[in-house]
Motif scaffolding. Structure first.
Motif, PDB file in Angstrom:
ATOM      1  N   VAL A 132      25.483  39.690  36.549  1.00  0.00           N
ATOM      2  CA  VAL A 132      26.778  40.148  37.041  1.00  0.00           C
ATOM      3  C   VAL A 132      26.543  41.301  38.010  1.00  0.00           C
ATOM      4  O   VAL A 132      25.892  42.291  37.662  1.00  0.00           O
ATOM      5  CB  VAL A 132      27.715  40.589  35.900  1.00  0.00           C
ATOM      6  CG1 VAL A 132      29.040  41.104  36.458  1.00  0.00           C
ATOM      7  CG2 VAL A 132      27.974  39.420  34.940  1.00  0.00           C
ATOM      8  N   GLY A 133      27.062  41.141  39.226  1.00  0.00           N
ATOM      9  CA  GLY A 133      27.001  42.189  40.232  1.00  0.00           C
ATOM     10  C   GLY A 133      28.306  42.950  40.266  1.00  0.00           C
ATOM     11  O   GLY A 133      29.370  42.352  40.447  1.00  0.00           O
ATOM     12  N   VAL A 134      28.233  44.262  40.055  1.00  0.00           N
ATOM     13  CA  VAL A 134      29.419  45.124  40.058  1.00  0.00           C
ATOM     14  C   VAL A 134      29.429  45.910  41.366  1.00  0.00           C
ATOM     15  O   VAL A 134      28.484  46.653  41.662  1.00  0.00           O
ATOM     16  CB  VAL A 134      29.413  46.088  38.854  1.00  0.00           C
ATOM     17  CG1 VAL A 134      30.651  46.985  38.878  1.00  0.00           C
ATOM     18  CG2 VAL A 134      29.336  45.310  37.540  1.00  0.00           C
ATOM     19  N   SER A 135      30.475  45.747  42.145  1.00  0.00           N
ATOM     20  CA  SER A 135      30.582  46.423  43.438  1.00  0.00           C
ATOM     21  C   SER A 135      30.632  47.934  43.268  1.00  0.00           C
ATOM     22  O   SER A 135      31.382  48.450  42.434  1.00  0.00           O
ATOM     23  CB  SER A 135      31.829  45.958  44.189  1.00  0.00           C
ATOM     24  OG  SER A 135      31.739  44.587  44.483  1.00  0.00           O
ATOM     25  N   THR A 136      29.839  48.636  44.070  1.00  0.00           N
ATOM     26  CA  THR A 136      29.841  50.098  44.036  1.00  0.00           C
ATOM     27  C   THR A 136      31.135  50.629  44.668  1.00  0.00           C
ATOM     28  O   THR A 136      31.813  49.917  45.418  1.00  0.00           O
ATOM     29  CB  THR A 136      28.640  50.671  44.817  1.00  0.00           C
ATOM     30  OG1 THR A 136      28.770  50.290  46.196  1.00  0.00           O
ATOM     31  CG2 THR A 136      27.319  50.202  44.239  1.00  0.00           C
ATOM     32  N   ASP A 137      31.443  51.867  44.375  1.00  0.00           N
ATOM     33  CA  ASP A 137      32.632  52.502  44.959  1.00  0.00           C
ATOM     34  C   ASP A 137      32.545  52.487  46.485  1.00  0.00           C
ATOM     35  O   ASP A 137      33.534  52.222  47.169  1.00  0.00           O
ATOM     36  CB  ASP A 137      32.770  53.946  44.473  1.00  0.00           C
ATOM     37  CG  ASP A 137      33.058  54.051  42.986  1.00  0.00           C
ATOM     38  OD1 ASP A 137      33.473  53.036  42.374  1.00  0.00           O
ATOM     39  OD2 ASP A 137      32.868  55.143  42.428  1.00  0.00           O
ATOM     40  N   GLU A 138      31.355  52.776  47.016  1.00  0.00           N
ATOM     41  CA  GLU A 138      31.173  52.814  48.467  1.00  0.00           C
ATOM     42  C   GLU A 138      31.460  51.447  49.093  1.00  0.00           C
ATOM     43  O   GLU A 138      32.100  51.368  50.146  1.00  0.00           O
ATOM     44  CB  GLU A 138      29.736  53.252  48.817  1.00  0.00           C
ATOM     45  CG  GLU A 138      29.410  54.681  48.415  1.00  0.00           C
ATOM     46  CD  GLU A 138      29.087  54.852  46.918  1.00  0.00           C
ATOM     47  OE1 GLU A 138      29.078  56.006  46.464  1.00  0.00           O
ATOM     48  OE2 GLU A 138      28.860  53.845  46.210  1.00  0.00           O
ATOM     49  N   LEU A 139      31.004  50.382  48.445  1.00  0.00           N
ATOM     50  CA  LEU A 139      31.264  49.046  48.972  1.00  0.00           C
ATOM     51  C   LEU A 139      32.755  48.730  48.938  1.00  0.00           C
ATOM     52  O   LEU A 139      33.326  48.274  49.930  1.00  0.00           O
ATOM     53  CB  LEU A 139      30.485  47.986  48.182  1.00  0.00           C
ATOM     54  CG  LEU A 139      30.788  46.539  48.563  1.00  0.00           C
ATOM     55  CD1 LEU A 139      30.463  46.272  50.030  1.00  0.00           C
ATOM     56  CD2 LEU A 139      30.040  45.582  47.653  1.00  0.00           C
ATOM     57  N   VAL A 140      33.398  48.985  47.819  1.00  0.00           N
ATOM     58  CA  VAL A 140      34.822  48.680  47.682  1.00  0.00           C
ATOM     59  C   VAL A 140      35.631  49.394  48.759  1.00  0.00           C
ATOM     60  O   VAL A 140      36.545  48.818  49.363  1.00  0.00           O
ATOM     61  CB  VAL A 140      35.345  49.043  46.282  1.00  0.00           C
ATOM     62  CG1 VAL A 140      36.850  48.844  46.181  1.00  0.00           C
ATOM     63  CG2 VAL A 140      34.633  48.210  45.211  1.00  0.00           C
TER      64      VAL A 140
END
Length: 147
Positions: free
Chosen positions: A34-42
């Motif tokens: 499972v890949g969880v998007s970082t805050d920076e990416l979001v």
């Protein structure tokens, strides 16, 4: 040969559709990443998440389904697919069509259908509206007489 499944998401304000998508991904193969998007990416494509990355990834790590949970720092997954030998890619159907290019790399792509009305964005709107209503009602009152 083992089938590797990758489930991609932000997982902000974790809700049952997130859980269903991860559970669905687990049922498609042998190893679930499972890949969880970082805050920076979001923040590159929408408002910042309500729940910080460290907490979101900890929630996903605590689930029984994932074998591996990793930070997701990009929406482009060609290299990740190659590096991790991903066979199946799962993402919410609000991204329909965005990851079709992975099929050219031999990856099966599944756009998981979200349940009607359940999303982090909808939850944020509902919480905001309920809070605003409470504040508006609290501000409309008569002041007590002071003697």
């Amino acid at each position: 040969m083992r089938t590797v499944v990758y489930v991609s998401g932000t997982f902000d304000l974790f809700h049952r559709n997130h859980l269903k998508m991860i559970e669905y991904g687990a049922g498609l193969g042998d190893t679930l990443i499972v890949g969880v998007s970082t805050d920076e990416l979001v923040c590159t494509y929408k408002k910042p998440p309500s729940v910080p990355f460290e907490e979101r990834i900890a929630i996903i790590e605590a689930l029984k389904y994932p074998d591996v949970v990793i930070p997701q720092r990009s929406l482009e997954h060609s290299e990740r697919v190659k590096d991790l030998n991903i066979d199946i890619f799962v993402v919410g159907d609000d991204w329909r069509g965005k990851y079709d290019y992975l099929r050219d790399l031999g990856v099966q792509v599944f756009y998981f259908p979200y349940g009607a009305g359940v999303s982090s964005s909808n939850l944020k709107t509902k919480i905001y509206n309920q809070y605003k209503k409470l504040v508006d009602e609290a501000d409309v009152h008569q002041n007590p007489e002071v003697k």
